[in-house]
Scaffold this motif. Sequence first.
Motif, PDB file in Angstrom:
ATOM      1  N   GLN A  16       0.960  -1.268  -0.001  1.00 15.46           N
ATOM      2  CA  GLN A  16      -0.001   0.088   0.257  1.00 15.46           C
ATOM      3  C   GLN A  16       0.873   1.046   0.112  1.00 15.46           C
ATOM      4  O   GLN A  16       1.801   1.323   0.808  1.00 15.46           O
ATOM      5  N   VAL A  17       0.495   2.290  -0.946  1.00 13.15           N
ATOM      6  CA  VAL A  17       1.289   3.337  -1.067  1.00 13.15           C
ATOM      7  C   VAL A  17       0.548   4.397  -0.784  1.00 13.15           C
ATOM      8  O   VAL A  17      -0.740   4.715  -1.174  1.00 13.15           O
ATOM      9  N   THR A  18       1.085   5.403   0.246  1.00 19.03           N
ATOM     10  CA  THR A  18       0.151   6.728   0.679  1.00 19.03           C
ATOM     11  C   THR A  18       0.841   7.703   0.300  1.00 19.03           C
ATOM     12  O   THR A  18       2.141   7.973   0.868  1.00 19.03           O
ATOM     13  N   ILE A  19       0.348   8.647  -0.215  1.00 19.59           N
ATOM     14  CA  ILE A  19       1.079   9.682  -0.746  1.00 19.59           C
ATOM     15  C   ILE A  19       0.454  11.240  -0.164  1.00 19.59           C
ATOM     16  O   ILE A  19      -0.853  11.278  -0.281  1.00 19.59           O
ATOM     17  N   ASP A  20       1.214  11.911   0.781  1.00 14.70           N
ATOM     18  CA  ASP A  20       0.758  13.217   1.288  1.00 14.70           C
ATOM     19  C   ASP A  20       1.828  14.318   0.798  1.00 14.70           C
ATOM     20  O   ASP A  20       2.628  14.543   1.499  1.00 14.70           O
ATOM     21  N   GLY A  21       1.326  14.838  -0.237  1.00 18.31           N
ATOM     22  CA  GLY A  21       2.249  15.946  -0.609  1.00 18.31           C
ATOM     23  C   GLY A  21       3.463  15.495  -1.158  1.00 18.31           C
ATOM     24  O   GLY A  21       3.676  14.732  -1.993  1.00 18.31           O
ATOM     25  N   SER A  22       4.827  15.645  -0.232  1.00 15.31           N
ATOM     26  CA  SER A  22       5.999  15.230  -0.814  1.00 15.31           C
ATOM     27  C   SER A  22       6.511  13.970   0.198  1.00 15.31           C
ATOM     28  O   SER A  22       7.433  13.451  -0.182  1.00 15.31           O
ATOM     29  N   GLN A  23       5.452  13.621   0.915  1.00 12.91           N
ATOM     30  CA  GLN A  23       5.681  12.360   1.852  1.00 12.91           C
ATOM     31  C   GLN A  23       5.270  11.258   1.330  1.00 12.91           C
ATOM     32  O   GLN A  23       3.905  11.226   1.111  1.00 12.91           O
ATOM     33  N   VAL A  24       6.065  10.224   1.370  1.00  9.43           N
ATOM     34  CA  VAL A  24       5.636   9.009   0.607  1.00  9.43           C
ATOM     35  C   VAL A  24       5.711   8.030   1.752  1.00  9.43           C
ATOM     36  O   VAL A  24       6.782   8.018   2.362  1.00  9.43           O
ATOM     37  N   LYS A  25       4.647   7.129   1.697  1.00  7.22           N
ATOM     38  CA  LYS A  25       4.447   6.006   2.992  1.00  7.22           C
ATOM     39  C   LYS A  25       4.377   4.937   1.979  1.00  7.22           C
ATOM     40  O   LYS A  25       3.275   4.728   1.537  1.00  7.22           O
ATOM     41  N   VAL A  26       5.191   3.688   2.384  1.00 12.03           N
ATOM     42  CA  VAL A  26       4.993   2.585   1.609  1.00 12.03           C
ATOM     43  C   VAL A  26       4.868   1.388   2.813  1.00 12.03           C
ATOM     44  O   VAL A  26       5.884   1.205   3.552  1.00 12.03           O
ATOM     45  N   LYS A  27       3.774   0.508   2.720  1.00 10.72           N
ATOM     46  CA  LYS A  27       3.499  -0.196   3.647  1.00 10.72           C
ATOM     47  C   LYS A  27       3.432  -1.627   2.949  1.00 10.72           C
ATOM     48  O   LYS A  27       2.777  -1.842   2.015  1.00 10.72           O
ATOM     49  N   GLU A  32       7.286  -0.942   7.108  1.00  7.39           N
ATOM     50  CA  GLU A  32       6.698   0.034   6.534  1.00  7.39           C
ATOM     51  C   GLU A  32       7.784   1.134   6.636  1.00  7.39           C
ATOM     52  O   GLU A  32       8.858   1.451   7.386  1.00  7.39           O
ATOM     53  N   LEU A  33       7.894   1.868   5.256  1.00  4.12           N
ATOM     54  CA  LEU A  33       8.766   2.887   5.123  1.00  4.12           C
ATOM     55  C   LEU A  33       8.342   3.990   4.956  1.00  4.12           C
ATOM     56  O   LEU A  33       7.252   4.274   4.338  1.00  4.12           O
ATOM     57  N   SER A  34       8.940   5.098   5.258  1.00  2.00           N
ATOM     58  CA  SER A  34       8.364   6.661   4.764  1.00  2.00           C
ATOM     59  C   SER A  34       9.491   7.524   4.506  1.00  2.00           C
ATOM     60  O   SER A  34      10.608   7.459   5.010  1.00  2.00           O
ATOM     61  N   ARG A  35       9.312   8.635   3.545  1.00  2.00           N
ATOM     62  CA  ARG A  35      10.403   9.386   3.188  1.00  2.00           C
ATOM     63  C   ARG A  35      10.009  10.683   2.563  1.00  2.00           C
ATOM     64  O   ARG A  35       8.702  10.629   1.928  1.00  2.00           O
ATOM     65  N   MET A  36      10.586  11.822   2.853  1.00  2.00           N
ATOM     66  CA  MET A  36      10.203  13.039   2.253  1.00  2.00           C
ATOM     67  C   MET A  36      11.081  13.219   0.902  1.00  2.00           C
ATOM     68  O   MET A  36      12.182  12.992   0.824  1.00  2.00           O
ATOM     69  N   ALA A  39      11.295  18.969  -3.075  1.00  2.00           N
ATOM     70  CA  ALA A  39      10.321  19.692  -3.470  1.00  2.00           C
ATOM     71  C   ALA A  39      10.502  19.893  -4.995  1.00  2.00           C
ATOM     72  O   ALA A  39       9.306  20.313  -5.689  1.00  2.00           O
ATOM     73  N   THR A  40      11.717  19.531  -5.743  1.00  3.52           N
ATOM     74  CA  THR A  40      11.793  19.561  -7.056  1.00  3.52           C
ATOM     75  C   THR A  40      11.009  18.470  -7.998  1.00  3.52           C
ATOM     76  O   THR A  40      11.046  18.619  -9.117  1.00  3.52           O
ATOM     77  N   VAL A  41      10.490  17.458  -7.104  1.00  2.00           N
ATOM     78  CA  VAL A  41       9.884  16.473  -7.660  1.00  2.00           C
ATOM     79  C   VAL A  41       8.466  16.347  -7.251  1.00  2.00           C
ATOM     80  O   VAL A  41       8.132  16.541  -6.212  1.00  2.00           O
ATOM     81  N   THR A  42       7.540  15.593  -8.131  1.00  2.00           N
ATOM     82  CA  THR A  42       6.225  15.292  -7.522  1.00  2.00           C
ATOM     83  C   THR A  42       5.958  13.973  -7.805  1.00  2.00           C
ATOM     84  O   THR A  42       6.743  13.430  -8.829  1.00  2.00           O
ATOM     85  N   ILE A  43       4.943  13.086  -6.994  1.00  2.00           N
ATOM     86  CA  ILE A  43       4.764  11.655  -7.462  1.00  2.00           C
ATOM     87  C   ILE A  43       3.348  11.549  -7.551  1.00  2.00           C
ATOM     88  O   ILE A  43       2.658  12.142  -6.613  1.00  2.00           O
ATOM     89  N   ALA A  44       2.777  10.849  -8.233  1.00  2.00           N
ATOM     90  CA  ALA A  44       1.544  10.307  -8.618  1.00  2.00           C
ATOM     91  C   ALA A  44       0.995   9.054  -8.804  1.00  2.00           C
ATOM     92  O   ALA A  44       1.761   8.240  -9.283  1.00  2.00           O
ATOM     93  N   GLN A  45      -0.052   8.595  -8.151  1.00  2.00           N
ATOM     94  CA  GLN A  45      -0.200   7.273  -8.285  1.00  2.00           C
ATOM     95  C   GLN A  45      -1.324   6.980  -9.152  1.00  2.00           C
ATOM     96  O   GLN A  45      -2.391   7.534  -9.344  1.00  2.00           O
ATOM     97  N   GLU A  46      -1.192   6.057 -10.519  1.00  2.00           N
ATOM     98  CA  GLU A  46      -2.176   5.888 -11.463  1.00  2.00           C
ATOM     99  C   GLU A  46      -2.377   4.395 -11.443  1.00  2.00           C
ATOM    100  O   GLU A  46      -1.572   3.795 -12.050  1.00  2.00           O
TER     101      GLU A  46
END
Length: 179
Positions: A16-27, A32-36, A39-46
């Motif tokens: 499961q991937v949770t995206i909150d702005g530039s914070q990415v959490k992967v479980k 479980e891991l998270s990383r900031m 600011a120069t990149v964005t991530i989107a789930q499709e």
Amino acid sequence: MSRIGKRPITIPAKVQVTIDGSQVKVKGPKGELSRMLPATVTIAQEGETLLVKRVDDSRTARQMHGLARTLVANMVDGVSQGFQRRLEIQGVGYRAAVQGRNLTLNVGYSHPVQIEPPEGIQLAVENNTNVIVSGFDKELVGNTAAKIRDVRPPEPYKGKGIRYSGEFVRRKAGKAGKK
């Protein structure tokens, strides 16, 4: 466009991937891991893929594009499959043993060296000379393996010491004898 950065990241079934702005959490099943992200990149789930895109074409955005994609891909791989590094100990009388969670190394010093692994890292020993460092955080696995190797790095004359599995150590000739 970064060749690495433009490749999509496929998300396995149990992750499961949770995206909150530039914070990415992967479980996932391993942890479980998270990383900031910068600011120069964005991530989107499709759907079942993640896409990392850069905000603009500035130099730092281009530099961070491939890096951010690789970091997120390593997080996804880590929580689904995990990572491991293998170390070999070479030298007469050199050996390793696991006592509880700690690793005990006898590598030619007057005392055994105790290494306590960080949280999320497992240590195993095969045949007293092969150490396996495993975990779900690739960075932590690599750092722990490097710390173990730093206890006694391989020396170039006899090749004794702790080395990564498959690492080539350049050998030197000893000093020339008398004629």
